[in-house]
Design a protein around this motif. Sequence first.
Motif, short mmCIF file in Angstrom:
data_model
loop_
_atom_site.label_atom_id
_atom_site.label_comp_id
_atom_site.label_asym_id
_atom_site.label_seq_id
_atom_site.Cartn_x
_atom_site.Cartn_y
_atom_site.Cartn_z
N UNK A 98 0.85 -1.19 0.00
CA UNK A 98 0.00 0.00 0.00
C UNK A 98 0.88 1.24 0.00
N UNK A 99 0.38 2.31 -0.57
CA UNK A 99 0.92 3.65 -0.39
C UNK A 99 -0.26 4.50 0.05
N UNK A 100 -0.08 5.26 1.09
CA UNK A 100 -1.17 6.10 1.62
C UNK A 100 -2.44 5.30 1.88
N UNK A 101 -2.28 4.08 2.35
CA UNK A 101 -3.45 3.27 2.72
C UNK A 101 -4.18 2.66 1.54
N UNK A 102 -3.63 2.81 0.33
CA UNK A 102 -4.29 2.24 -0.86
C UNK A 102 -3.41 1.18 -1.49
N UNK A 103 -3.98 0.04 -1.85
CA UNK A 103 -3.21 -1.02 -2.48
C UNK A 103 -2.68 -0.53 -3.83
N UNK A 104 -1.38 -0.58 -4.02
CA UNK A 104 -0.72 -0.03 -5.20
C UNK A 104 -0.84 -0.99 -6.39
N UNK B 118 30.74 3.36 -11.41
CA UNK B 118 30.63 2.87 -10.03
C UNK B 118 29.73 3.73 -9.16
N UNK B 119 29.03 4.68 -9.79
CA UNK B 119 28.10 5.54 -9.05
C UNK B 119 26.70 5.40 -9.66
N UNK B 120 25.69 5.80 -8.89
CA UNK B 120 24.33 5.72 -9.41
C UNK B 120 24.20 6.62 -10.65
N UNK B 121 23.64 6.07 -11.72
CA UNK B 121 23.55 6.82 -12.97
C UNK B 121 22.47 7.89 -12.93
N UNK B 122 22.62 8.91 -13.80
CA UNK B 122 21.66 10.03 -13.75
C UNK B 122 20.28 9.61 -14.29
N UNK B 123 20.23 8.73 -15.28
CA UNK B 123 18.93 8.28 -15.78
C UNK B 123 18.18 7.46 -14.73
N UNK B 124 18.95 6.64 -14.01
CA UNK B 124 18.34 5.85 -12.93
C UNK B 124 17.76 6.80 -11.88
N UNK B 125 18.52 7.86 -11.58
CA UNK B 125 18.02 8.84 -10.59
C UNK B 125 16.73 9.50 -11.05
N UNK B 126 16.65 9.79 -12.35
CA UNK B 126 15.41 10.40 -12.89
C UNK B 126 14.23 9.46 -12.66
N UNK B 127 14.42 8.16 -12.97
CA UNK B 127 13.32 7.21 -12.82
C UNK B 127 12.96 7.01 -11.34
N UNK B 128 14.00 6.98 -10.48
CA UNK B 128 13.74 6.83 -9.03
C UNK B 128 12.87 7.98 -8.53
N UNK B 129 13.20 9.18 -8.98
CA UNK B 129 12.48 10.38 -8.57
C UNK B 129 11.03 10.34 -9.08
N UNK B 130 10.85 9.94 -10.35
CA UNK B 130 9.50 9.88 -10.92
C UNK B 130 8.66 8.84 -10.16
N UNK B 131 9.29 7.71 -9.84
CA UNK B 131 8.58 6.65 -9.12
C UNK B 131 8.13 7.14 -7.75
N UNK B 132 9.08 7.73 -7.02
CA UNK B 132 8.77 8.25 -5.66
C UNK B 132 7.62 9.24 -5.69
N UNK B 133 7.67 10.15 -6.65
CA UNK B 133 6.62 11.19 -6.76
C UNK B 133 5.26 10.54 -6.99
N UNK B 134 5.24 9.57 -7.91
CA UNK B 134 3.97 8.90 -8.23
C UNK B 134 3.43 8.17 -7.00
N UNK B 135 4.34 7.46 -6.32
CA UNK B 135 3.91 6.67 -5.14
C UNK B 135 3.43 7.58 -4.01
N UNK B 136 4.15 8.69 -3.80
CA UNK B 136 3.77 9.61 -2.72
C UNK B 136 2.37 10.18 -2.93
N UNK B 137 2.03 10.38 -4.21
CA UNK B 137 0.72 10.97 -4.50
C UNK B 137 -0.34 9.94 -4.82
N UNK B 138 -0.06 8.69 -4.57
CA UNK B 138 -1.00 7.62 -4.97
C UNK B 138 -2.27 7.71 -4.14
#
Length: 277
Positions: A40-46, A257-277
């Motif tokens: 769940x995110x925010x009490x809703x099944x994702x 050997x470091x987190x890539x910038x494209x991966x960071x973009x996707x991580x950020x988009x995912x987090x935003x979507x989940x936070x507002x779910x």
Amino acid sequence: MNEIKYCYLNGKIITVSNAHINLNDMGILRGYGIFDFFRTYNGKAFLLKEHFERFKRSAKILKLKMPISLIQLNNLMKNLLAENKLKECFVRMVLTGGESSDGITCEKPTFFILPENHAKLQNYIYSKGGKLITYDYQRKMPEAKTTDYAIAAMLQNLRKKKKAIEVLYIKNGLILEATMSNFFIFKKNTLITPKNNVLIGITRDFVVKLAKKAKFFVEERDLPLREIKSVSEAFITATTKEIAPIIQINDQKIGNGKIGKNTQILMELFRKYAQNY
Ligand SMILES: Cc1ncc(COP(=O)(O)O)c(C=O)c1O
């Protein structure tokens, strides 16, 4: 951690301490079972509909009859979360061949839904990246989410010893998936993920959608292990991990050997979507 008091078993919401399955359950005796696992995110099944549809596909592959509709599952989830006074949790939904008088014929299936507290990856993985080790294996019936995780369980001590966050399955030189995650690489702005002989993760499909929306090129195709030498970024996805960046596979460093910038973009988009779910 929240106490999980109630679960659903064969038609009723009951206390977890009163929930028992039979010793002759075919899930235990024969490994005849499927499951799905969501959160769940925010009490809703994702992405509940997507998990339900995959559960249906797994049931079809193992020729088990679906015990529930999506509407029933939706209502049940609301009731289970309310009874447990839970907002954030993981949820395991399991269907097995059930009780059987001859131990091999499916007669009375077992179906349960169990909310769970589940360990998450340590936070530093999301800022520094993690390591994978490889293992030569392909899951049986890879498109079905069966309850057979014997190899995955057997590999956990080795994984811990090697300080890896996951074990990546390789077969015939091709990267498949990890024990409980899907695998992705970036080659410049192209996102690539294996397509065949893997469980089609719900997080995987969601990340593919996010990536296309963000105008990355996406290739779902066979991915030889030797290609790893030329990739700039890698990550794994799973319900329990979201997008977890990978900076090393065995002794091979990924990119710089470091987190890539494209991966960071996707991580950020995912987090935003989940936070507002
Ligand atoms: C073998 C395997 N592949 C992939 C995944 C990722 O799937 P999802 O994103 O639906 O959690 C899992 C999840 O447990 C898994 O067990």
